[in-house]
Design an enzyme around this catalytic site. Sequence first.
Site, PDB file in Angstrom:
ATOM      1  N   ASP A 127     -10.887   2.942   3.950  1.00  0.00           N
ATOM      2  CA  ASP A 127     -11.355   1.574   3.698  1.00  0.00           C
ATOM      3  C   ASP A 127     -12.866   1.484   3.466  1.00  0.00           C
ATOM      4  O   ASP A 127     -13.357   0.444   3.031  1.00  0.00           O
ATOM      5  CB  ASP A 127     -11.041   0.691   4.910  1.00  0.00           C
ATOM      6  CG  ASP A 127      -9.714  -0.049   4.782  1.00  0.00           C
ATOM      7  OD1 ASP A 127      -9.373  -0.453   3.658  1.00  0.00           O
ATOM      8  OD2 ASP A 127      -9.060  -0.242   5.817  1.00  0.00           O
TER       9      ASP A 127
ATOM     10  N   LYS B  53       0.845  -1.212   0.000  1.00  0.00           N
ATOM     11  CA  LYS B  53       0.000   0.000   0.000  1.00  0.00           C
ATOM     12  C   LYS B  53       0.871   1.250   0.000  1.00  0.00           C
ATOM     13  O   LYS B  53       0.616   2.213  -0.729  1.00  0.00           O
ATOM     14  CB  LYS B  53      -0.942  -0.022   1.216  1.00  0.00           C
ATOM     15  CG  LYS B  53      -2.059  -1.063   1.076  1.00  0.00           C
ATOM     16  CD  LYS B  53      -2.889  -1.234   2.346  1.00  0.00           C
ATOM     17  CE  LYS B  53      -3.891  -2.384   2.143  1.00  0.00           C
ATOM     18  NZ  LYS B  53      -4.754  -2.628   3.305  1.00  0.00           N
TER      19      LYS B  53
ATOM     20  N   GLN C 277      -4.857  -1.355   9.564  1.00  0.00           N
ATOM     21  CA  GLN C 277      -4.786  -2.685   8.951  1.00  0.00           C
ATOM     22  C   GLN C 277      -5.340  -3.733   9.925  1.00  0.00           C
ATOM     23  O   GLN C 277      -4.978  -3.747  11.099  1.00  0.00           O
ATOM     24  CB  GLN C 277      -3.329  -3.002   8.573  1.00  0.00           C
ATOM     25  CG  GLN C 277      -3.149  -4.283   7.791  1.00  0.00           C
ATOM     26  CD  GLN C 277      -3.752  -4.243   6.388  1.00  0.00           C
ATOM     27  OE1 GLN C 277      -3.850  -3.192   5.775  1.00  0.00           O
ATOM     28  NE2 GLN C 277      -4.168  -5.385   5.891  1.00  0.00           N
TER      29      GLN C 277
HETATM   30  N1  GUN Z   1      -7.101  -6.824   6.237  1.00  0.00           N
HETATM   31  C1  GUN Z   1      -7.425  -7.608   5.189  1.00  0.00           C
HETATM   32  N2  GUN Z   1      -7.993  -6.846   4.211  1.00  0.00           N
HETATM   33  C2  GUN Z   1      -8.025  -5.581   4.672  1.00  0.00           C
HETATM   34  C3  GUN Z   1      -8.466  -4.350   4.116  1.00  0.00           C
HETATM   35  O1  GUN Z   1      -8.982  -4.248   3.010  1.00  0.00           O
HETATM   36  N3  GUN Z   1      -8.301  -3.259   4.908  1.00  0.00           N
HETATM   37  C4  GUN Z   1      -7.750  -3.320   6.142  1.00  0.00           C
HETATM   38  N4  GUN Z   1      -7.644  -2.193   6.834  1.00  0.00           N
HETATM   39  N5  GUN Z   1      -7.328  -4.444   6.675  1.00  0.00           N
HETATM   40  C5  GUN Z   1      -7.452  -5.563   5.944  1.00  0.00           C
END
Ligand code: GUN
Length: 279
Positions: free
Chosen positions: A117, A50, A94
């Site tokens: 998100d 990311k 996350q």
């Molecule tokens: N953990 C697994 N997928 C995601 C996601 O799309 N966003 C976040 N913040 N954590 C995750």
Amino acid sequence: MIIDGKAIAAQVRAEVARDVAELKARGQMVGLTVVRVGEDPASAVYVRNKIKACAEVGIVSTEHHPDASISQAELLSLVARLNADPAVHGILVQLPLPKQISEQVVLEAISPQKDADGFHPFNVGCLWTGKPAPRACTPFGVMRLLDEARVELKGKHALVVGRSNIVGKPQACMLLERHATVTIAHSRTPDLAAEVARADVLVAAVGKAEMVKGAWVKPGAVVIDVGMNRNAEGKLVGDVEFAPAAARASAITPVPGGVGPMTIAMLLRNTVDLAKARR
Ligand code: GUN
């Protein structure tokens, strides 16, 4: 047709880079802050990707990396500081979080105006009531793949296999918004094969290697595979048996290189849209 998620994600990233450059020319930087708690190995890889993607499109990213022993109160106070920081347009915590912390409480503490998100209940409510708001990145990316592949959704039977808050439920809503007749199947669905056989558009998001059999797929259907699993031989496979499904489908996403690259691309899209909304 194989739907090339890598190429479509590159296109989304190029669009985002253009928007970031335009904002910069008007004196506005775009900032995303990622919070990664502890040492979950998968999270380390996702967060690294990311942050790298942010740099490529000109988004200023910051990573906070508290120890796994952080208390919920301390994490909430970090989120509150980020909510108040005008240089931060998007916040992403996350998942998963350590056991002492309630994910729901933390996600609800993120300002809905900074929710990169699209997981905050306010933004989930906006999605279900048709209001513009950040959207969960993976299902948002699936919609872009369907659009790029020129898949007509109006009046079609769409089946979503999986009912997670992150993929299945928002995916069903986005397909419904586009006038598909939507079914959500899950682990207690008695006859999954029969549901799959009816589907003109299938989105598989269960997280079980090759659980959806290719022979179930309706001839001519569009198959979107959100799964990323290791099979018994250690090979990366989706939730759908690829080769027999591809033989029946009119279009299908590969694993890897289908939905995967879209998730980060849509995160970048959400972040820039949050920055624009702030102007
Ligand atoms: N953990 C697994 N997928 C995601 C996601 O799309 N966003 C976040 N913040 N954590 C995750």
